[in-house]
Design a protein around this motif. Structure first.
Motif, PDB file in Angstrom:
ATOM      1  N   ALA A 157       6.971 -12.743  -0.197  1.00 24.31           N
ATOM      2  CA  ALA A 157       6.080 -12.085   0.516  1.00 24.31           C
ATOM      3  C   ALA A 157       6.947 -10.975   1.204  1.00 24.31           C
ATOM      4  N   THR A 158       6.393  -9.669   1.104  1.00 24.31           N
ATOM      5  CA  THR A 158       7.180  -8.598   1.623  1.00 24.31           C
ATOM      6  C   THR A 158       7.064  -8.314   3.068  1.00 24.31           C
ATOM      7  N   LYS A 159       7.879  -7.869   3.998  1.00 23.30           N
ATOM      8  CA  LYS A 159       7.583  -7.878   5.379  1.00 23.30           C
ATOM      9  C   LYS A 159       7.185  -6.556   5.734  1.00 23.30           C
ATOM     10  N   SER A 160       6.095  -6.255   6.493  1.00 22.33           N
ATOM     11  CA  SER A 160       5.784  -4.971   6.986  1.00 22.33           C
ATOM     12  C   SER A 160       5.491  -4.938   8.223  1.00 22.33           C
ATOM     13  N   SER A 161       5.206  -3.886   8.664  1.00 25.50           N
ATOM     14  CA  SER A 161       4.897  -3.558  10.158  1.00 25.50           C
ATOM     15  C   SER A 161       3.529  -2.657  10.219  1.00 25.50           C
ATOM     16  N   VAL A 162       2.886  -2.883  11.209  1.00 26.59           N
ATOM     17  CA  VAL A 162       1.535  -2.042  11.317  1.00 26.59           C
ATOM     18  C   VAL A 162       1.855  -0.666  11.679  1.00 26.59           C
ATOM     19  N   LEU A 163       1.552   0.152  11.079  1.00 26.98           N
ATOM     20  CA  LEU A 163       1.813   1.726  11.465  1.00 26.98           C
ATOM     21  C   LEU A 163       0.359   2.350  11.649  1.00 26.98           C
ATOM     22  N   SER A 164       0.166   2.862  12.867  1.00 33.54           N
ATOM     23  CA  SER A 164      -1.030   3.509  13.354  1.00 33.54           C
ATOM     24  C   SER A 164      -1.029   4.735  12.961  1.00 33.54           C
TER      25      SER A 164
ATOM     26  N   PRO B  98       1.800  14.275   7.312  1.00 33.56           N
ATOM     27  CA  PRO B  98       3.009  14.329   7.065  1.00 33.56           C
ATOM     28  C   PRO B  98       3.816  13.593   6.240  1.00 33.56           C
ATOM     29  N   THR B  99       3.141  12.323   6.272  1.00 32.01           N
ATOM     30  CA  THR B  99       3.985  11.103   5.630  1.00 32.01           C
ATOM     31  C   THR B  99       3.487  10.890   4.095  1.00 32.01           C
ATOM     32  N   VAL B 100       2.585  11.830   3.650  1.00 30.69           N
ATOM     33  CA  VAL B 100       2.133  11.606   2.464  1.00 30.69           C
ATOM     34  C   VAL B 100       3.188  12.108   1.499  1.00 30.69           C
TER      35      VAL B 100
ATOM     36  N   LYS C  51      -0.177   8.133  -1.637  1.00 29.35           N
ATOM     37  CA  LYS C  51       0.552   7.079  -1.132  1.00 29.35           C
ATOM     38  C   LYS C  51       1.654   7.593   0.067  1.00 29.35           C
ATOM     39  N   HIS C  52       1.893   6.737   1.122  1.00 29.26           N
ATOM     40  CA  HIS C  52       2.655   7.473   2.037  1.00 29.26           C
ATOM     41  C   HIS C  52       4.363   7.003   1.791  1.00 29.26           C
ATOM     42  N   ASN C  53       5.050   7.849   2.485  1.00 25.05           N
ATOM     43  CA  ASN C  53       6.448   7.369   1.978  1.00 25.05           C
ATOM     44  C   ASN C  53       6.973   6.016   2.711  1.00 25.05           C
ATOM     45  N   GLY C  54       7.584   5.298   2.225  1.00 26.80           N
ATOM     46  CA  GLY C  54       8.026   4.201   2.690  1.00 26.80           C
ATOM     47  C   GLY C  54       6.893   3.059   2.579  1.00 26.80           C
ATOM     48  N   ALA C  55       5.768   3.249   2.057  1.00 26.41           N
ATOM     49  CA  ALA C  55       4.806   2.366   2.168  1.00 26.41           C
ATOM     50  C   ALA C  55       5.308   0.822   1.451  1.00 26.41           C
TER      51      ALA C  55
ATOM     52  N   ILE D  85      -2.052  19.835   0.818  1.00 18.28           N
ATOM     53  CA  ILE D  85      -0.970  19.466   1.231  1.00 18.28           C
ATOM     54  C   ILE D  85      -0.804  19.853   2.713  1.00 18.28           C
ATOM     55  N   PRO D  86      -0.693  21.038   3.083  1.00 16.91           N
ATOM     56  CA  PRO D  86      -0.779  21.188   4.682  1.00 16.91           C
ATOM     57  C   PRO D  86      -1.852  20.431   5.416  1.00 16.91           C
ATOM     58  N   LYS D  87      -2.815  20.208   4.925  1.00 17.19           N
ATOM     59  CA  LYS D  87      -3.811  19.456   5.842  1.00 17.19           C
ATOM     60  C   LYS D  87      -3.685  17.653   5.745  1.00 17.19           C
TER      61      LYS D  87
END
Length: 653
Positions: free
Chosen positions: A87-94, A35-37, A73-77, A30-32
């Motif tokens: 259709a769900t709206k999403s934003s491009v997360l880099s 942080p959004t996981v 999975k990421h938080n808030g994915a 987990i530490p590696k």
């Protein structure tokens, strides 16, 4: 022992003991991770597909040097698990970085539907139980769609209660029947039955598989191979396959019906007055269409014209701020947006109202720019269905164009963009060209030469009949004909019109440039505020939208007003008249509403109601004023000035 772990963000190596559990492994893992996981979603598997995935609470069964595949999975994915198929709206997360450590900067050239961290085509478990489709689709699903045939007296050898191959009902997708009836495309429900009979065979006892599959031409974001997300990594499992364009054999809507001809006539008035083009949104409902087996038709009840700048050769749309209010009024009236319509007319100059024919076989029927515009609108109005594993398939949104035909008459043409065209526009694969009959396939490089980080361009082909009559496959780059991207629809008017809105006397919105404005005085005139009358007609869609913008009525009163406008119930009308909001509206209109009619400025001497003795006593006014068209107050003022004016001095002797 050493374990190798491959995840969406790269490869890791951890040293563990043989007696350690996955929980001990998770304390090092987990530490590696980013942080959004979400730690609760971490699963480990020995296979890339994740068939034997285990959580961190179980005990591992691995040896030195094993490769473990990690998924999380990421938080808030954003995931597409909505039951209504929207259709769900999403934003491009880099969240990924380059190999040299520099962050990835998002490009400005984004596709119409940016891909989320997870695939937007995530499968829905048992969509036939969770997805809510329209009542019309539910009714058509219950019908068998068989085409009945009478007994053939020449070929049938059985009795009146028998049946054979010559008189048994036909399937709704029977090609011979569609050709005899000159039906170019089968309906979507007939197409569903055709592919369902080939996909699912209940006699074999196999599990049910949703037969409809929506095309997907973007890179999948949840690739199970464990490599970094695209554009850092890509493989054959996540990259889209080559596209082979073919004419779509079905259409989502078969017919477009306008409730009354007055709807089109009033829509054409701005072009008649200015010569500029006009665009409007069609509001109506979907009904069954009996001409086509299991067919669907869009019935248009009103056209709302959003804010726009009209020009001779096109239309520029402005921000539509009250779109939600207009859609809410339509919902209260039992309607919904069913399509878009625009004009492409050029006066022939003959003075008889004829138009020049610009769209024909030798030029084009639908321009490439119009196809991209209509495809974007269809992408914003997906159709929910329980027969697709993603909960949606295609769109019922239609496109109508008013232009001149070969006889010089003003004619309507109805189209729908194919599902391939909508997905190619959404994936930013195609773009319009200067030739309206050709569509360009975009390059992966940007204008500055850099590789695009927002789109992946697969190979695109199309099939055609060459000069030798053979069906061959051609490369679509750099351009291909636009006929592969849309289907045609029929249109018409009912024989006995029964429109929902019966009053067309209220001005249409956003027509100030032609001198037609929506004001409170027009509302007072419709409601007969200054007249002692118990009858009023509010059956006008534009009137309902204007009253909602006044923000006087409550939600319940607005629903009652829309019910009065559409159902024409006298009891509801008296109930509306007794509400507090309606009385407040009347008070506002009495103070700022309809003006009293002015006194006519001229009197006709030939009228029997005019006193001729009064006309004989006007020599002074006629002598001082050449015309009698002046207002009565000015004429009396002239008389008073002549009476008080001192007499002129006598001439010198």
């Amino acid at each position: 022992m050493l374990l190798r772990l491959r995840g969406p963000d790269g490869m890791l190596r951890l040293t563990v003991e043989k007696d350690d559990t996955f929980a001990d492994l998770g304390r090092q893992l987990i530490p590696k991770l980013p942080p959004t996981v979400d730690p609760k979603t971490i699963t480990l598997s020995n296979h890339p597909t994740g068939s034997d995935a285990k959580n961190l609470s179980e005990r591992p069964e691995n040896s030195h040097g094993d490769l473990i595949f990690v998924t999380y999975k990421h938080n808030g994915a954003a995931t597409d698990g909505s039951g209504n198929g929207e259709a769900t709206k999403s934003s491009v997360l880099s969240s990924t970085n380059r190999l040299n450590g520099k962050p990835i900067l998002p490009a400005e050239d984004l596709p119409i539907d940016p891909p989320p961290l997870t695939s937007p085509h995530e499968h829905i478990k048992n969509p036939w139980e969770t997805v809510r489709q329209s009542p019309l689709d539910d009714r058509l699903d219950k019908r068998d769609g068989k085409i009945p045939r009478g007994r053939d007296h020449k070929m049938c050898r059985h009795g009146p209660k028998g049946m054979c191959d010559y008189c048994m009902p036909l399937d709704p997708f029977n090609a011979k029947y569609l050709e005899e009836k000159k039906i170019k495309y089968m309906s979507v429900h007939a197409y569903l039955r055709k592919i369902n009979s080939a996909t699912n065979k209940p006699e074999l006892g196999a599990s049910f598989i949703p037969p409809l599959v929506e095309p997907y031409y973007r890179v999948k974001r949840d690739c199970p191979s464990g490599h970094p997300q695209w554009p850092e990594g890509i493989c054959t499992k996540c990259q889209p396959s080559a596209i082979t364009l073919q004419p779509q054999p079905f259409r989502m809507v078969d017919h477009v019906e306008f409730a009354t001809p007055q709807i089109i006539d009033k829509f054409l008035n701005p072009w008649r007055m200015t010569g500029c083009q006009r665009l409007g949104i069609l509001y109506g409902k979907y009904l069954e269409y009996d001409v086509v087996p299991l067919g669907v038709k869009a019935v248009v009840e009103a056209i709302y014209e959003p804010p726009q700048v009209d020009e001779i050769d096109g239309v520029t749309l402005n921000a539509w701020e009250n779109e939600k209010d207009v859609n809410e009024v339509a919902r209260l009236c039992g309607l919904e947006p069913v399509g878009v319509i625009w004009t492409d007319l050029l006066d022939a100059g003959k003075g008889d109202g004829s138009a020049i024919c610009k769209r024909h076989t030798d030029s084009y029927f639908l321009a490439a720019q119009e196809i991209c515009f209509a495809a974007r609108l269809q992408a914003q109005h997906p159709k929910p269905t329980k027969w697709s594993d993603t909960g949606r398939f295609g769109s019922n949104f239609v496109t109508c164009v008013i232009s001149g035909n070969e006889q010089g008459e003003i004619a309507i043409s109805a189209y729908q963009m194919s599902n391939d065209a909508v997905e190619m526009v959404r994936a930013d694969i195609i773009e319009p060209s200067t030739d309206p009959g050709q569509m360009l396939v975009r390059e992966e490089e940007e204008d500055d030469g850099s590789v695009s980080r927002t789109r992946y361009i697969p190979e695109v082909f199309y099939r055609k009949i060459n000069e030798y009559g053979a069906n061959v496959q051609e490369n679509a780059k750099p351009a291909f004909p636009v006929e592969y991207l849309f289907v045609t629809l029929t249109h018409g008017f009912p024989e006995s019109p029964r429109p929902v809105f019966t009053n067309d006397g209220f001005p249409i919105a956003n027509r100030e440039f032609v001198g037609e404005a929506q004001e409170a005085s027009a509302v007072a005139k419709i409601l007969k505020v200054n007249q002692k009358s118990d009858q009023f007609d509010v059956s006008n869609f534009h009137l309902l939208c204007f009253i909602r913008q006044m923000s006087v009525l409550s939600k319940d009163e607005e629903a009652l007003l829309c019910r009065v406008a559409t159902q024409h119930d006298l009891a509801d009308a008296f109930q509306l008249r007794a509400t507090e909001g309606w009385r407040t509206l009347h008070m506002i209109l009495e103070s700022t509403g309809e003006r009293l009619p002015k006194r006519p400025r001229t009197e006709d001497a030939s009228s029997p109601s005019v006193d001729r003795s009064y006309l004989s006593h006007r020599p002074l006014m006629q002598r001082n004023h050449n015309s009698t068209d002046e207002p009565l107050a000015k004429r009396f003022a002239a008389v008073r000035l002549n009476e008080h004016r001192p007499p002129p001095p006598p001439p010198p002797e």
